[in-house]
Design a protein around this motif. Sequence first.
Motif, short mmCIF file in Angstrom:
data_model
loop_
_atom_site.label_atom_id
_atom_site.label_comp_id
_atom_site.label_asym_id
_atom_site.label_seq_id
_atom_site.Cartn_x
_atom_site.Cartn_y
_atom_site.Cartn_z
N ALA A 1 0.78 -1.19 0.09
CA ALA A 1 0.12 0.00 -0.01
C ALA A 1 0.86 1.20 0.05
CB ALA A 1 -1.03 -0.11 1.24
N ALA A 2 2.09 1.36 0.62
CA ALA A 2 2.96 2.52 0.89
C ALA A 2 4.16 2.32 0.82
CB ALA A 2 2.40 3.09 2.06
N VAL A 3 5.27 3.27 0.27
CA VAL A 3 6.41 3.38 0.37
C VAL A 3 6.66 4.69 1.04
CG1 VAL A 3 7.03 1.89 -1.40
CG2 VAL A 3 6.65 4.39 -1.78
N GLN A 4 7.55 4.66 2.08
CA GLN A 4 7.84 5.99 2.69
C GLN A 4 9.29 6.29 2.49
OE1 GLN A 4 8.53 6.82 7.29
NE2 GLN A 4 6.44 7.12 6.74
N MET A 5 9.51 7.37 1.86
CA MET A 5 11.02 7.97 1.46
C MET A 5 11.04 9.43 1.84
SD MET A 5 11.81 4.96 0.00
CE MET A 5 13.29 5.60 -1.07
N GLU A 6 12.44 9.63 1.66
CA GLU A 6 12.81 10.99 1.77
C GLU A 6 12.56 11.66 0.53
OE1 GLU A 6 16.36 13.88 3.46
OE2 GLU A 6 16.87 11.97 3.21
N PHE A 7 11.82 12.73 0.61
CA PHE A 7 11.52 13.59 -0.32
C PHE A 7 11.45 15.05 -0.25
CE2 PHE A 7 8.29 14.43 -4.02
CZ PHE A 7 9.29 14.62 -5.06
N SER A 8 12.18 15.90 -1.02
CA SER A 8 12.30 17.51 -1.05
C SER A 8 13.06 17.91 -2.00
CB SER A 8 12.89 17.82 0.48
OG SER A 8 14.09 17.70 0.63
N LEU A 9 13.01 19.24 -2.07
CA LEU A 9 13.70 20.02 -3.02
C LEU A 9 15.09 19.83 -2.92
CD1 LEU A 9 11.35 23.21 -3.09
CD2 LEU A 9 11.99 21.77 -5.16
N LEU A 10 15.58 19.29 -1.64
CA LEU A 10 16.96 19.08 -1.72
C LEU A 10 17.28 17.46 -1.74
CD1 LEU A 10 17.98 21.19 1.66
CD2 LEU A 10 18.36 21.53 -0.77
N GLN A 11 16.17 16.82 -1.73
CA GLN A 11 16.58 15.14 -2.08
C GLN A 11 15.50 14.83 -3.03
OE1 GLN A 11 17.79 12.47 -2.96
NE2 GLN A 11 19.08 12.59 -1.01
N ARG A 12 15.64 14.69 -4.26
CA ARG A 12 14.52 14.17 -5.17
C ARG A 12 15.19 13.30 -6.05
NH1 ARG A 12 13.40 19.43 -9.10
NH2 ARG A 12 12.01 17.71 -10.18
N GLY A 13 15.96 12.20 -5.32
CA GLY A 13 16.55 10.96 -6.07
C GLY A 13 15.40 9.97 -6.14
N ILE A 14 14.09 10.03 -5.66
CA ILE A 14 13.08 8.88 -5.86
C ILE A 14 12.39 9.29 -7.24
CG2 ILE A 14 12.62 8.65 -3.24
CD1 ILE A 14 9.99 10.29 -3.70
N GLU A 15 12.57 10.37 -7.77
CA GLU A 15 12.07 10.60 -8.93
C GLU A 15 12.85 9.86 -10.17
OE1 GLU A 15 11.30 14.97 -9.89
OE2 GLU A 15 11.69 15.28 -7.79
N GLU B 1 -1.52 26.60 -2.95
CA GLU B 1 -1.53 26.04 -4.01
C GLU B 1 -0.51 26.74 -4.97
OE1 GLU B 1 -3.68 24.51 -8.04
OE2 GLU B 1 -4.79 24.85 -6.28
N LEU B 2 0.82 26.33 -5.22
CA LEU B 2 1.90 26.99 -5.91
C LEU B 2 1.50 27.28 -7.20
CD1 LEU B 2 5.17 24.85 -4.85
CD2 LEU B 2 4.35 27.23 -3.83
N PRO B 3 1.59 28.48 -7.55
CA PRO B 3 1.42 29.03 -9.20
C PRO B 3 2.30 28.04 -10.04
CG PRO B 3 1.45 30.94 -7.88
CD PRO B 3 2.17 29.78 -6.88
N GLU B 4 1.94 27.87 -11.28
CA GLU B 4 2.71 27.12 -12.17
C GLU B 4 3.93 27.42 -12.30
OE1 GLU B 4 2.09 24.80 -16.28
OE2 GLU B 4 0.32 26.06 -15.67
N GLN B 5 4.34 28.83 -12.56
CA GLN B 5 5.32 29.28 -12.75
C GLN B 5 6.50 28.94 -11.75
OE1 GLN B 5 2.44 30.74 -13.05
NE2 GLN B 5 2.18 32.39 -14.63
N ILE B 6 5.97 29.14 -10.40
CA ILE B 6 6.87 29.11 -9.33
C ILE B 6 7.09 27.61 -9.23
CG2 ILE B 6 7.16 29.14 -6.90
CD1 ILE B 6 5.60 31.62 -7.01
N ARG B 7 6.39 26.76 -9.44
CA ARG B 7 6.56 25.18 -9.51
C ARG B 7 7.69 24.88 -10.46
NH1 ARG B 7 4.33 21.20 -6.34
NH2 ARG B 7 5.39 19.31 -7.30
N ASP B 8 7.49 25.34 -11.73
CA ASP B 8 8.39 25.11 -12.90
C ASP B 8 9.77 25.59 -12.40
OD1 ASP B 8 6.16 23.77 -13.95
OD2 ASP B 8 5.84 25.56 -15.39
N ALA B 9 9.91 26.61 -11.81
CA ALA B 9 11.15 27.54 -11.78
C ALA B 9 11.65 26.42 -10.66
CB ALA B 9 10.94 28.64 -11.03
N LEU B 10 11.04 26.15 -9.70
CA LEU B 10 11.94 25.41 -8.70
C LEU B 10 12.04 24.16 -8.92
CD1 LEU B 10 9.42 26.01 -5.62
CD2 LEU B 10 11.96 26.90 -5.73
N ASP B 11 11.38 23.45 -10.02
CA ASP B 11 11.64 22.00 -10.62
C ASP B 11 12.93 22.22 -11.39
OD1 ASP B 11 9.45 20.83 -9.76
OD2 ASP B 11 8.18 20.97 -11.31
N GLU B 12 13.12 23.17 -12.08
CA GLU B 12 14.11 23.45 -13.02
C GLU B 12 15.51 23.41 -12.11
OE1 GLU B 12 15.80 26.35 -16.55
OE2 GLU B 12 13.73 26.52 -15.88
#
Length: 324
Positions: free
Chosen positions: A176-190, A301-312
Amino acid sequence: MQTRRLGASGLRVSSVALGTMTWGRDTDEHEAAEQLKVFLDAGGTLLDTAATYSGGMAEEVIGGLLGTVAERDELLLCSKAGVRDGRVDASRGALLDGLDATLKRLGTDHLDVWLVQAPDPGTPLEETVSALRHAVDSGRTRYVGLANHPAWQTARAATLLECGPGLSPGLSPGLAAVQMEFSLLQRGIERELLPGARALGAGVLAWSPLGRGVLSGKYRRSVPADSRAASPHLRGFVEPYLTDGSRSVVEAVVTAADGLGRAPVEVALAWVRDTPGVSSAVVGARTPAQLRGSLAAVDLELPEQIRDALDEITAPVLGYPERR
């Protein structure tokens, strides 16, 4: 607070979960009680703990709050086993003994979600999975999963749960679940784990979505005396993210937060919480005030432009075989 299905299961969990790693050590019973009240008032339901947290004291604190601050049916309890006496042991006996001890400390007859905390190279995965299946069959937990396991082990465990000896897929407990570290500083699970979990129908419980507290911006100038990085037993937990590379990410989060008129913790949490595949983001706090700061992100809810910038800015490097 929004509720979501835990992966493909029928269990609905709050989009933000309350972590209890510091309970019983840095967070005393009174502060824990206040945190739980704040969390429930915000609409939270999922409480995350582990047998290792404060040597079992976190579970004892929770047990003391059930029936006083909250009734058992108001909460979804998630705990973890498989690490004891400082070493990983995911053998069948160790896991089931650990589960019984957890239930005793919590003062309940079942968990809602039970996870194996870490991979055990000394135990066949088939044996570990047999303990998960038995825990469901015996009614000691409703759902099971893995924490901090690589994608290939997650996929193998899901297969074993679905098609174990004498089972058909319709009769299996499922992963049912996997628990993993995930943040803007740790995106390895992607790279593999996140898309794999979505394909398998396992919901992601994202721990440390605030980058172990670093994305709050509190370490931009110095290490506060009352912070985790100044704590003898938590310093090593935070230090990996006190790097020049991390600082640039923190500055990007602070800039985004300033533009939105919100706090950095709200931006960091909202980014993780709303990533496809994430069922709940697990936030821990030492004090009720810190928790209130995180829960302020409930309506963001993050605006799309901000989310895209943080993603990049923070995108993980993908290569063969994930991407050609």
